[in-house]
Design a protein around this motif. Structure first.
Motif: not given
Length: 305
Positions: A124-128, A164-166, A203-205
């Motif tokens: 999923a590196s191309n996720f925008c 988390f980065k995304l 949990d982050y959401i």
């Protein structure tokens, strides 16, 4: 792709639950059509089938249908970044749909609910984020124009490849705009949102986004560590193969929907790009949604029926 429709018996029973007959429903659709024709600031392409979709998704409430129709078009004016550059055949959009799996399941649940699935491809590196929002409104526009009436909507969000980065790269304002559009504007009658495979990300959401959601929506959000817990709400047989169901694989279903959306290009580039003419809007019909996005970072509580 074939999308299952509710049986005539279920439709009649649902109408009875709302104290209405099929004849009365038809009459209200015509009233809604006449009302829309009198709203000179709004686009005028809606078919009776599309109007029925809004009416049914508003629990057959004429006034609520009017509000949602107005909001549906007004969002194109308030959040134009979601509705511009939405050509589904561009390289960027095609690449995104191969990165993100986003589609409705062909069959309804036993209760007549439509189920939508969203998940990320392992690569999923191309996720925008903005392209994702455009793909989302393309899909929902397709359903408004082509899907049949249903009794509600379930959304499955597979967090298997969400990091988390995304999430931290997803602007909060953009997330809330998309959430408001799906939960408050569209006539989906949201019945449940199911997060699966997301123990830490969930949990982050919860910490970041839940304060913006109404209590009713929070009560309809569920976290499952295993997909088998979906069976409590959704018939196993209508799920993709990966979840033990009888449907095609996630990849195959996503590919079919990519072709469906691409075939919908002409509508998206024409009717789907029409905005309301705010210069013609009567003062008394000032959109109650205008304060949703008037100030960056300022959002009302999201409400659902």
């Amino acid at each position: 792709m074939y999308l299952e429709t509710m049986t005539e018996e279920r439709i009649i029973n649902t109408l009875k639950e709302n104290g209405m007959t099929a004849v009365e429903l038809k009459s209200i659709i015509l009233i809604l059509k006449e009302w829309l024709q009198q709203q000179h600031h709004l686009p005028q392409y809606m078919s009776e089938q599309e109007l029925q979709y809004f009416l049914w998704g508003s629990k057959c409430s004429l006034e609520k249908s009017k509000q949602k129709l107005d909001a549906y078009f007004t969002m194109r004016y308030l959040i134009p970044e979601f509705f511009s550059n939405r050509d589904p055949c561009t390289e960027k959009m095609v690449l995104h749909r191969r990165t993100v799996h986003l589609f409705p399941l062909p069959r309804l649940t036993a209760d007549g609910y439509r189920v939508f699935y969203s998940g990320l491809h392992p690569s999923a590196s191309n996720f925008c984020h903005l392209t994702h929002c455009r793909s989302l409104v393309n899909l929902t526009d397709y359903c408004v124009s082509n899907d049949s009436i249903t009794n509600g909507t379930y959304i499955i969000i597979d967090g298997k490849n969400i990091t988390f980065k995304l999430l931290k790269q997803f602007p909060t304002s953009q997330f809330l705009k998309a959430s408001s559009y799906v939960t408050e504007v569209l006539p989906l009658r949201l019945k449940g949102i199911f997060f699966i495979n997301t123990p830490s990300v969930f949990d982050y959401i919860t910490a970041i986004f839940f304060p913006f959601l109404s209590q009713k929506i929070r009560e309809r959000i569920h976290q499952f560590t295993d997909h088998t817990e979906l069976y409590k709400f959704i018939d196993k047989k209508i799920l993709p193969q990966e979840f033990g169901g009888e449907e095609a694989s996630i990849e195959e279903l996503n590919d079919v929907w990519q072709k469906n959306i691409e075939s919908f290009k002409e509508w998206l580039m024409n009717e789907g790009s029409l905005q309301p003419d705010e210069s013609k809007r009567p003062e008394k019909s000032k959109s109650k949604y205008s304060d949703l996005f008037g100030v960056e970072g300022s959002f009302r509580k999201i409400q659902i029926d």
